[in-house]
Design a protein around this motif. Sequence first.
Motif, PDB file in Angstrom:
ATOM      1  N   MET A   1       0.822  -1.208   0.000  1.00 17.53           N
ATOM      2  CA  MET A   1       0.000   0.000   0.000  1.00 17.53           C
ATOM      3  C   MET A   1       0.861   1.266   0.000  1.00 17.53           C
ATOM      4  O   MET A   1       0.492   2.266  -0.620  1.00 17.53           O
ATOM      5  CB  MET A   1      -0.972  -0.008   1.178  1.00 17.53           C
ATOM      6  CG  MET A   1      -2.023  -1.113   1.070  1.00 17.53           C
ATOM      7  SD  MET A   1      -2.803  -1.243  -0.573  1.00 17.53           S
ATOM      8  CE  MET A   1      -3.602   0.332  -0.704  1.00 17.53           C
ATOM      9  N   ALA A   2       2.016   1.219   0.645  1.00 17.86           N
ATOM     10  CA  ALA A   2       2.938   2.363   0.588  1.00 17.86           C
ATOM     11  C   ALA A   2       3.408   2.589  -0.846  1.00 17.86           C
ATOM     12  O   ALA A   2       3.544   3.738  -1.300  1.00 17.86           O
ATOM     13  CB  ALA A   2       4.119   2.143   1.521  1.00 17.86           C
ATOM     14  N   ALA A   3       3.639   1.517  -1.574  1.00 15.38           N
ATOM     15  CA  ALA A   3       4.035   1.638  -2.977  1.00 15.38           C
ATOM     16  C   ALA A   3       2.906   2.229  -3.810  1.00 15.38           C
ATOM     17  O   ALA A   3       3.143   3.077  -4.686  1.00 15.38           O
ATOM     18  CB  ALA A   3       4.447   0.271  -3.531  1.00 15.38           C
ATOM     19  N   VAL A   4       1.686   1.823  -3.542  1.00 14.56           N
ATOM     20  CA  VAL A   4       0.526   2.375  -4.260  1.00 14.56           C
ATOM     21  C   VAL A   4       0.397   3.866  -3.974  1.00 14.56           C
ATOM     22  O   VAL A   4       0.191   4.672  -4.894  1.00 14.56           O
ATOM     23  CB  VAL A   4      -0.763   1.612  -3.872  1.00 14.56           C
ATOM     24  CG1 VAL A   4      -2.007   2.324  -4.386  1.00 14.56           C
ATOM     25  CG2 VAL A   4      -0.708   0.176  -4.381  1.00 14.56           C
ATOM     26  N   VAL A   5       0.540   4.261  -2.719  1.00  8.85           N
ATOM     27  CA  VAL A   5       0.455   5.677  -2.354  1.00  8.85           C
ATOM     28  C   VAL A   5       1.576   6.463  -3.027  1.00  8.85           C
ATOM     29  O   VAL A   5       1.356   7.571  -3.527  1.00  8.85           O
ATOM     30  CB  VAL A   5       0.495   5.853  -0.820  1.00  8.85           C
ATOM     31  CG1 VAL A   5       0.686   7.309  -0.430  1.00  8.85           C
ATOM     32  CG2 VAL A   5      -0.778   5.289  -0.201  1.00  8.85           C
TER      33      VAL A   5
ATOM     34  N   ALA B   1       9.646  -1.312  -7.395  1.00 11.20           N
ATOM     35  CA  ALA B   1      10.689  -1.985  -6.615  1.00 11.20           C
ATOM     36  C   ALA B   1      10.216  -2.236  -5.184  1.00 11.20           C
ATOM     37  O   ALA B   1      10.514  -3.272  -4.595  1.00 11.20           O
ATOM     38  CB  ALA B   1      11.965  -1.148  -6.614  1.00 11.20           C
ATOM     39  N   GLN B   2       9.485  -1.293  -4.644  1.00  8.58           N
ATOM     40  CA  GLN B   2       9.007  -1.377  -3.269  1.00  8.58           C
ATOM     41  C   GLN B   2       7.824  -2.330  -3.118  1.00  8.58           C
ATOM     42  O   GLN B   2       7.686  -2.979  -2.087  1.00  8.58           O
ATOM     43  CB  GLN B   2       8.603   0.019  -2.804  1.00  8.58           C
ATOM     44  CG  GLN B   2       8.059   0.117  -1.408  1.00  8.58           C
ATOM     45  CD  GLN B   2       7.704   1.552  -1.047  1.00  8.58           C
ATOM     46  OE1 GLN B   2       8.175   2.504  -1.638  1.00  8.58           O
ATOM     47  NE2 GLN B   2       6.849   1.703  -0.056  1.00  8.58           N
ATOM     48  N   GLY B   3       6.978  -2.434  -4.135  1.00 12.70           N
ATOM     49  CA  GLY B   3       5.722  -3.151  -3.956  1.00 12.70           C
ATOM     50  C   GLY B   3       5.554  -4.477  -4.664  1.00 12.70           C
ATOM     51  O   GLY B   3       4.648  -5.236  -4.323  1.00 12.70           O
ATOM     52  N   THR B   4       6.400  -4.795  -5.623  1.00  9.69           N
ATOM     53  CA  THR B   4       6.198  -6.025  -6.398  1.00  9.69           C
ATOM     54  C   THR B   4       6.370  -7.288  -5.552  1.00  9.69           C
ATOM     55  O   THR B   4       5.500  -8.169  -5.568  1.00  9.69           O
ATOM     56  CB  THR B   4       7.141  -6.058  -7.613  1.00  9.69           C
ATOM     57  OG1 THR B   4       6.849  -4.930  -8.448  1.00  9.69           O
ATOM     58  CG2 THR B   4       6.963  -7.334  -8.410  1.00  9.69           C
TER      59      THR B   4
END
Length: 126
Positions: free
Chosen positions: A92-96, A110-113
Amino acid sequence: MLAVVQTLAVIAALVHVYIFSLESLRFTDPKVHAAAFQVSEYDLEAVRPWAFNQGFYNLFLAIGTLVGVILVRPVEAAGWALIVMGCGSMLMAAVVLVATDRRFVRAAAAQGTIPALTLLAALTQL
């Protein structure tokens, strides 16, 4: 399949430990603040405390996820809760991040995959 979830969760946590090192330990390096985070030298001192704090947020997500990986076999409910909460927060941080500024789509990927893959693999186990 549980081993796959654990492996992916460890990788996601290690990525977030790396992000912690960039944000909290190496932020003043121009290769980090300018290239990775697009923060100018002029804005560095104003942004540095925020980056430092954000780095520790990422470290704590990593630690919680790693504790979940350790606990998921002996204390199943606690382990799953920590893995899902940690990886869900990472995703969710990557989405934001990408929703806030499209220039960071690569960083968000890179953060969310890996957390997303962890959660998908976890669905097969719950």
